[in-house]
Design an enzyme around this catalytic site. Sequence first.
Site, short mmCIF file in Angstrom:
data_model
loop_
_atom_site.label_atom_id
_atom_site.label_comp_id
_atom_site.label_asym_id
_atom_site.label_seq_id
_atom_site.Cartn_x
_atom_site.Cartn_y
_atom_site.Cartn_z
N ASP A 385 17.45 -15.42 -1.31
CA ASP A 385 17.64 -14.31 -2.25
C ASP A 385 17.49 -12.96 -1.55
O ASP A 385 18.31 -12.05 -1.72
CB ASP A 385 16.61 -14.44 -3.38
CG ASP A 385 17.16 -13.96 -4.71
OD1 ASP A 385 18.36 -13.64 -4.77
OD2 ASP A 385 16.40 -13.91 -5.69
N ASP A 438 17.28 -17.55 -11.19
CA ASP A 438 15.98 -16.90 -11.39
C ASP A 438 15.22 -17.51 -12.56
O ASP A 438 14.05 -17.18 -12.77
CB ASP A 438 16.18 -15.40 -11.63
CG ASP A 438 16.90 -14.75 -10.46
OD1 ASP A 438 16.66 -15.17 -9.32
OD2 ASP A 438 17.72 -13.84 -10.70
#
Length: 536
Positions: A385, A438
């Site tokens: 990420d 997420d």
Amino acid sequence: MFPLGICRRFVVSFPLLLLVTLSFAVVATADGASQDDGPELPACNNPFKLVKVKIWVDGVEGEDLSGITASFGASLPEEANKSSKFPGVFSNPLNGCSNSSSKLTGSVALSIRGDCDFVTKAKVAQSGGASVLLVINDNEELYKMVCSENDTSLNISIPVVMIPKSAGDAINKSMEEKHVEFLLYAPTRPIVDFSVIFLWAMAVGTIVTASLWQEFGTSENSDERYNELSKESPNAGTGDDDDKEILDISVKGAVVFVITASTFLVLLYFFMSAWFVWLLIVLFCIGGVQGMHTCIMTPIARKCRNCPQKTLNLPLFGEVSIVSFVVALCCLIFAVVWAFNRRESYSWVGQDILGICLMITVLQLARLPNIKVATVLLCCAFVYDIFWVFLSPLIFHQSVMIVVARGDNSGGESIPMLLRVPRAFDPWGGYDMIGFGDILFPGLLVAFAFRYDKAYKKHLANGYFLWLIIGYGFGLLFTYLGLYLMNGHGQPALLYLVPCTLGVMVILGLVRGELKELWNYSPESSSAMTNLTGEA
């Protein structure tokens, strides 16, 4: 309606191996500006503010444009009714680096970026009598206009604003043979929009619901009953099929997934197009339909234990219960209607419903066996990420994750693998978003914590589930705080979520002396222990 074995495995592998690749980053807004930072010198330390540019073509109001102010020049009013209209005039020469042969008095002078610094352009426009300088950028990103090191003192008394290339092209087309007027103002953006609170509640609620689903969404005979209603499993009534379909993630699988996701993301960055986004939309609809079907059929199976069974014989699917068929048909219609209306202002509702159902189903069918695997998976996703949001510009000159998530290279189409909520009080509109990854990746850990607490009969206070939910909630708050502090630049949410979930569980396990058990925990041994306890 759908063959359980095939469709349930599809629902698991589809988001984990394809959709989540695109959806780690929290993106500020579909219309938001991403700016490059520049030095702020004492001589020109005005705050950078987003600007609304209202435009009238032959007296007819057009679509508002967005821009950003320079670190120098006069400030713009915060309200439209406190600003004035000015006619637009292109500088001649167009770069605005020397005195214009066009009359700029009392006008909005337009020039293109390049050939000289921004301060020079502003001085030339001001000396020509312009009331505002509008600089057209050479790309879609809004660059922060600053002073050079030699500009120790400035006397620029007109506002200076930059707009993206597409806005300049639209203005140029309008001004060919028509009279164009501009009105510029810089409304204040709310620090916190209601959409952030709603999005936070949806993300936390999805994880809580998915974790508790097996406890409250099903009953002792629900798996058996679901198979009877669906008439899709050769092992209907045995419950064995469900057990075989659970995907236990391994250490090797976690590493391979992140490598595969990175490769796929780069391919999307280079080759993404409108037709490819349409393919993703179709796949999203298939996964969403199956997820919604499962979420609806599960409580029906629980409540209607003695409902009479009526079935249909369908080609390819064989014998299917009428209840399952009607539910599947309604889910399919819902997804198709959303797909064809996905650009409407209300389409976010359908997208969020499909996405939440899909994620709840995935979190039922995929699981982490222990925190050893969780550590490998979440740490790899953590690095993934951060790299593709913050570090990829060093190689690709722009954030690969944000470019793909916004659909910059797809002809205006945006990927659907995220939850989004429109900004209710933001004058620029747009959406607050969070990617499926997420929610799914921390959700896998939270679901594991719930199973672990249940196996060892832990209460909320001395268990792990409640503390991980609290940690996830705070992680999202930190994410949006980072979003605010970085002026809306897309954030890698796992940068905040992994420490607030995995970190909390490791620390609690260490303090309680249970870290070794958490590290080597086995669902099979837990099931055997539970059965022995029940028999005793």
